[in-house]
Design an enzyme around this catalytic site. Structure first.
Site, mmCIF file in Angstrom:
data_model
loop_
_atom_site.group_PDB
_atom_site.id
_atom_site.type_symbol
_atom_site.label_atom_id
_atom_site.label_comp_id
_atom_site.label_asym_id
_atom_site.label_seq_id
_atom_site.Cartn_x
_atom_site.Cartn_y
_atom_site.Cartn_z
ATOM 1 N N TYR A 169 11.705 10.666 21.479
ATOM 2 C CA TYR A 169 12.687 10.512 20.399
ATOM 3 C C TYR A 169 12.730 9.070 19.890
ATOM 4 O O TYR A 169 12.748 8.819 18.685
ATOM 5 C CB TYR A 169 14.071 10.940 20.916
ATOM 6 N N VAL A 188 27.397 12.168 24.679
ATOM 7 C CA VAL A 188 28.153 12.172 25.928
ATOM 8 C C VAL A 188 29.669 12.196 25.705
ATOM 9 O O VAL A 188 30.382 12.912 26.420
ATOM 10 C CB VAL A 188 27.730 10.978 26.823
HETATM 11 C C1 UD2 Z 1 20.472 7.760 22.086
HETATM 12 C C2 UD2 Z 1 20.564 6.452 21.292
HETATM 13 C C3 UD2 Z 1 21.552 6.610 20.134
HETATM 14 C C4 UD2 Z 1 21.233 7.842 19.285
HETATM 15 C C5 UD2 Z 1 21.213 9.068 20.201
HETATM 16 C C6 UD2 Z 1 20.893 10.350 19.455
HETATM 17 C C7 UD2 Z 1 20.263 4.762 23.069
HETATM 18 C C8 UD2 Z 1 20.880 3.615 23.774
HETATM 19 N N1 UD2 Z 1 21.049 5.369 22.163
HETATM 20 O O1 UD2 Z 1 21.725 7.950 22.706
HETATM 21 O O2 UD2 Z 1 21.515 5.439 19.336
HETATM 22 O O3 UD2 Z 1 20.005 7.682 18.621
HETATM 23 O O4 UD2 Z 1 20.216 8.868 21.231
HETATM 24 O O5 UD2 Z 1 20.818 11.439 20.347
HETATM 25 O O6 UD2 Z 1 19.119 5.113 23.277
HETATM 26 N N2 UD2 Z 1 25.231 11.368 29.914
HETATM 27 C C9 UD2 Z 1 25.963 11.759 31.023
HETATM 28 N N3 UD2 Z 1 26.454 13.023 31.064
HETATM 29 C C10 UD2 Z 1 26.285 13.917 30.047
HETATM 30 C C11 UD2 Z 1 25.540 13.508 28.908
HETATM 31 C C12 UD2 Z 1 25.017 12.225 28.886
HETATM 32 O O7 UD2 Z 1 26.147 10.988 31.961
HETATM 33 O O8 UD2 Z 1 26.773 15.052 30.148
HETATM 34 C C13 UD2 Z 1 24.716 9.990 29.878
HETATM 35 C C14 UD2 Z 1 23.261 9.896 29.526
HETATM 36 O O9 UD2 Z 1 22.437 10.042 30.661
HETATM 37 C C15 UD2 Z 1 23.203 8.471 28.939
HETATM 38 C C16 UD2 Z 1 24.577 8.298 28.279
HETATM 39 O O10 UD2 Z 1 25.410 9.292 28.831
HETATM 40 O O11 UD2 Z 1 23.037 7.517 29.951
HETATM 41 C C17 UD2 Z 1 24.564 8.500 26.786
HETATM 42 O O12 UD2 Z 1 23.871 9.693 26.484
HETATM 43 P P1 UD2 Z 1 23.848 10.352 25.020
HETATM 44 O O13 UD2 Z 1 22.941 11.529 25.087
HETATM 45 O O14 UD2 Z 1 25.217 10.524 24.511
HETATM 46 O O15 UD2 Z 1 23.222 9.189 24.121
HETATM 47 P P2 UD2 Z 1 21.906 8.252 24.285
HETATM 48 O O16 UD2 Z 1 22.319 6.975 24.927
HETATM 49 O O17 UD2 Z 1 20.753 9.012 24.804
#
Ligand code: UD2
Length: 327
Positions: free
Chosen positions: A150, A194
């Protein structure tokens, strides 16, 4: 306000039925702008467009369909290209569909814009492009180190944006969004953001699961800040923004454990989180330097994380028809 001399601009929003696209549509309609939108309802929802019926020119179209996208670009001044298949873990599990939507789809938008003589494209880029930087906050001048498919796809879109400015003179601006949250963010998929997931789970009385230690940090950014950045980037002088990339965030960082505690307090949820294995493809810490966007087009975050969380919780509580927020 425009003294009769301002011709309303026509905007095309890709992904208009998504969380960010539909928020932009509302803001533009409120300003009296003309809005066209495309969505294939893969992750977008008709419900996100509630109240906009008859006020926007909606076309059900898929970013992977070059001809449909080309037609949608005709007669448009500005494109807000928000359409994408988001999610780091989804791209790890199955990279092909997200590649098609995010890379091929972005290419189709650029080609449609070029053929139609569109004035400017604002592209939803992603903070994931940075990967794990040795130094934070991240600045646009740092070398991208994407980890997940991604992140690579979103970064490829940025390079394409910059190329089309350099070789065709099409004005493009990439906004690297950092973990956007707010009303209408999807909650119904394991790949949902999240905070939306945690809010829904807490409101329903289910303890959320934190992947990893919970000490990973994110620059969580309330949706209104993103809407404002898009509108400012549309109007900024080309010499300040064209072909460039800008961080769009609050410029702060909170760990997931901190966010969990803030949410639990807002919602009145008294159970501890569950902890699961860390997610493959995740980056550890993320925080933006937002000075470039401030300098180029006067961006500043309007709503901080706590205020944003409060508004978001209230919205989900309303929508999910659960009892009033306890403070
Ligand atoms: C990425 C990008 C963001 C955007 C997004 C789109 C980064 C830093 N950010 O977000 O800018 O493009 O992708 O999808 O790369 N988590 C939990 N429990 C859950 C779900 C998630 O602990 O039930 C954790 C997950 O492992 C991560 C954090 O929460 O460490 C954020 O996850 P996310 O999927 O909300 O967003 P992220 O950071 O992948």
């Amino acid at each position: 306000m425009f003294g009769g001399i301002h011709r309303m601009a026509k905007y095309l929003i890709t992904g208009i039925a998504g969380f960010i696209g539909s928020s932009l549509a509302r803001a533009l309609v409120e300003r009296g702008e003309e809005v066209r939108g495309v969505d294939n309802y893969l992750t977008g929802k008709p419900g996100n467009l509630a109240g906009l019926n008859g006020l926007i020119d909606f076309r059900e179209a898929d970013l992977r369909d070059a001809a449909a996208i080309r037609t949608a670009c005709e007669g448009v001044d500005y494109i807000l290209h928000m359409g994408a298949l988001p999610s780091v873990p989804l791209s790890v599990k199955n990279p092909e569909p997200s590649h098609r939507c995010n890379v091929d789809g972005t290419f189709h938008v650029l080609e449609g814009a070029r053929a139609a003589g569109v004035r400017r494209i604002i592209y939803a880029a992603s903070s994931s492009a940075y990967g794990d930087q040795p130094v934070l906050p991240s600045k646009e001048s740092m070398r991208p180190m994407p980890i997940s498919p991604y992140a690579v796809q979103k970064l490829a879109g940025e390079y394409y944006m910059s190329s089309y400015w350099q070789v065709y003179g099409l004005e493009t601006v990439s906004l690297r969004y950092f973990n956007v949250f707010g009303p209408r963010q999807g909650v119904d998929s394991p790949y949902s953001g999240v905070l939306a997931k945690f809010i829904q789970q807490m409101l329903e009385g289910t303890p959320p699961t934190i992947f990893g230690t919970g000490e990973q940090g994110r620059d969580f950014t309330y949706i209104d800040n993103i809407v404002s950045a898009n509108l400012l980037a549309c109007m900024a002088p080309a010499e300040k923004v064209a072909g460039k990339v800008f961080n769009t965030a609050c410029g702060e960082q909170n760990t997931l454990n901190e966010m969990y505690r803030l949410l639990a307090k807002l919602i009145g949820f008294d159970r501890p989180p569950l902890y699961g294995p860390p997610r493959t493809g995740d980056i550890l810490n993320s925080q933006a330097d937002i000075s470039a966007a401030a300098e180029a087009f006067g961006y500043r975050p309007l709503i901080g994380v706590k205020e944003g969380l409060q508004r978001t919780v209230e919205w989900y509580r309303e929508t999910l028809k659960l009892p009033a927020v306890s403070r």
